[in-house]
Scaffold this active site. Structure first.
Site, short mmCIF file in Angstrom:
data_model
loop_
_atom_site.label_atom_id
_atom_site.label_comp_id
_atom_site.label_asym_id
_atom_site.label_seq_id
_atom_site.Cartn_x
_atom_site.Cartn_y
_atom_site.Cartn_z
N SER A 190 28.54 33.63 36.90
CA SER A 190 29.86 33.78 37.52
C SER A 190 30.13 32.55 38.38
O SER A 190 29.47 32.33 39.40
CB SER A 190 29.91 35.05 38.38
N HIS B 83 31.67 32.76 33.36
CA HIS B 83 32.51 33.88 33.80
C HIS B 83 33.43 33.39 34.92
O HIS B 83 32.97 32.85 35.93
CB HIS B 83 31.60 35.01 34.30
N ASP C 19 36.31 34.41 37.57
CA ASP C 19 36.91 35.54 38.29
C ASP C 19 38.27 35.17 38.85
O ASP C 19 38.38 34.41 39.80
CB ASP C 19 35.96 36.00 39.41
N MET D 280 41.38 36.45 40.78
CA MET D 280 41.76 37.55 41.69
C MET D 280 43.09 37.22 42.35
O MET D 280 43.31 36.08 42.76
CB MET D 280 40.71 37.71 42.79
N HIS E 1 37.93 37.08 33.75
CA HIS E 1 37.99 38.46 34.26
C HIS E 1 39.15 38.53 35.23
O HIS E 1 39.09 37.99 36.33
CB HIS E 1 36.64 38.76 34.94
N MET F 297 41.25 40.22 37.73
CA MET F 297 41.38 41.29 38.72
C MET F 297 42.75 41.11 39.35
O MET F 297 42.91 40.62 40.47
CB MET F 297 40.24 41.17 39.74
N MET G 211 32.08 47.47 35.52
CA MET G 211 31.81 46.90 36.85
C MET G 211 30.66 47.67 37.51
O MET G 211 30.69 48.90 37.57
CB MET G 211 33.05 47.00 37.75
N ASP H 177 28.78 43.52 35.34
CA ASP H 177 29.20 42.51 36.30
C ASP H 177 29.04 43.05 37.71
O ASP H 177 29.70 44.03 38.09
CB ASP H 177 30.67 42.15 36.01
C1 DX5 Z 1 33.12 40.58 41.54
C2 DX5 Z 1 33.16 39.66 40.37
C3 DX5 Z 1 31.84 39.20 39.89
C4 DX5 Z 1 30.99 38.48 40.91
C5 DX5 Z 1 29.57 38.79 40.60
O1 DX5 Z 1 34.37 41.11 41.74
O2 DX5 Z 1 33.81 40.28 39.28
O3 DX5 Z 1 31.94 38.44 38.70
O4 DX5 Z 1 31.18 37.09 40.94
O5 DX5 Z 1 28.76 38.22 41.57
P1 DX5 Z 1 27.25 38.69 41.81
O6 DX5 Z 1 26.48 38.44 40.55
O7 DX5 Z 1 26.81 37.83 42.95
O8 DX5 Z 1 27.28 40.15 42.15
ZN ZN Z 2 33.76 39.24 37.30
#
Ligand code: DX5
Ligand code: ZN
Length: 226
Positions: free
Chosen positions: A10, A35, A37, A39, A68, A70, A143, A177
């Protein structure tokens, strides 16, 4: 092998100011996917990156960018993410109850691979229609923490969802994840997850390449042999 392991560091845990170099470092160390993220500060209480950053990164790497989203309005981002060079587009089922069919079709027609994610509080049954639909999603992201931040504790109770999905769909890509690393991978791999997102456990390790290969080996070992 029925499904292949995809280890996806990630990039939320990377040095965002050196994203191209961090992406190359992860690919060189054996990452299958990166990956990303996305948001929006609304679906989750954090604001990260969007299509402009994906577009910039795409100029520096050919890697599969596992995005991903969010965000509250995933439909609004499909076109720009496709143009930016995203490879996978995973939206949350909680915000796509009304329009998931249209959303999945649009993701596909934009040249991306559709995936659906579910928050810890969302029952797994909610994604079944999306996997079985006429235009199905190609990945389910379970998740294992509340989305929003890296570095949280893995929720083992989510493995019931992974097991249920694996039993129903032997060849589906199932991603986990949140809180994945050497101490939690065994339970996730045994439940049937094959796509493994790992942020802090990879970027925080003295030898991130060793963590990536350990994650891969665990998924391979958990594969059914018959
Ligand atoms: C959280 C994200 C993850 C996050 C995971 O909302 O979707 O992808 O970066 O991080 P770790 O592996 O540190 O839990
Ligand atoms: Zn994620």
């Amino acid at each position: 092998m029925v499904v292949s392991p995809k280890i996806a560091p990630s990039m939320l845990s990377s040095d965002f100011a050196n994203l191209a170099a961090e992406a190359k470092r992860m690919v060189d160390l054996g990452a299958d996917w990166l990956h990303m993220d996305i948001m929006d500060g609304h679906f989750v209480p954090n604001l990260t990156i969007g299509a402009p950053v994906i577009e910039s990164l795409r100029k520096h790497t050919n890697a599969y960018l596992d995005c991903h989203l969010m965000v509250t309005n995933p439909m609004d981002y499909v076109e720009q993410m496709g143009k930016a060079g995203a490879s996978g587009f995973t939206f949350h089922v909680e915000v796509a109850k009304e329009n998931w069919q249209e959303l999945v079709s649009k993701i596909k027609s934009t040249g991306m691979r559709p995936g659906v994610a579910l928050r810890p509080g969302t029952p797994v049954e909610e994604v079944y229609p999306l996997v079985e639909g006429e235009t199905p999603v190609e990945m389910v992201l379970v998740m294992t923490v509340e989305p929003g931040f890296g570095g949280q504790k893995f929720m083992p109770s989510m493995m019931d969802k992974v097991r249920a999905l694996r039993q129903k769909y032997p060849t589906l890509d199932i991603e986990v994840d949140g809180g994945l690393g050497p101490s939690t991978i065994e339970v996730a791999a045994a439940a049937g997850a094959n796509c493994i997102v790992a942020g802090s456990s990879v970027f925080g390790a003295p030898e991130p390449g060793e963590v990536i290969s350990l994650l891969r080996t665990s998924v391979e070992k958990a594969q059914p042999t018959t």
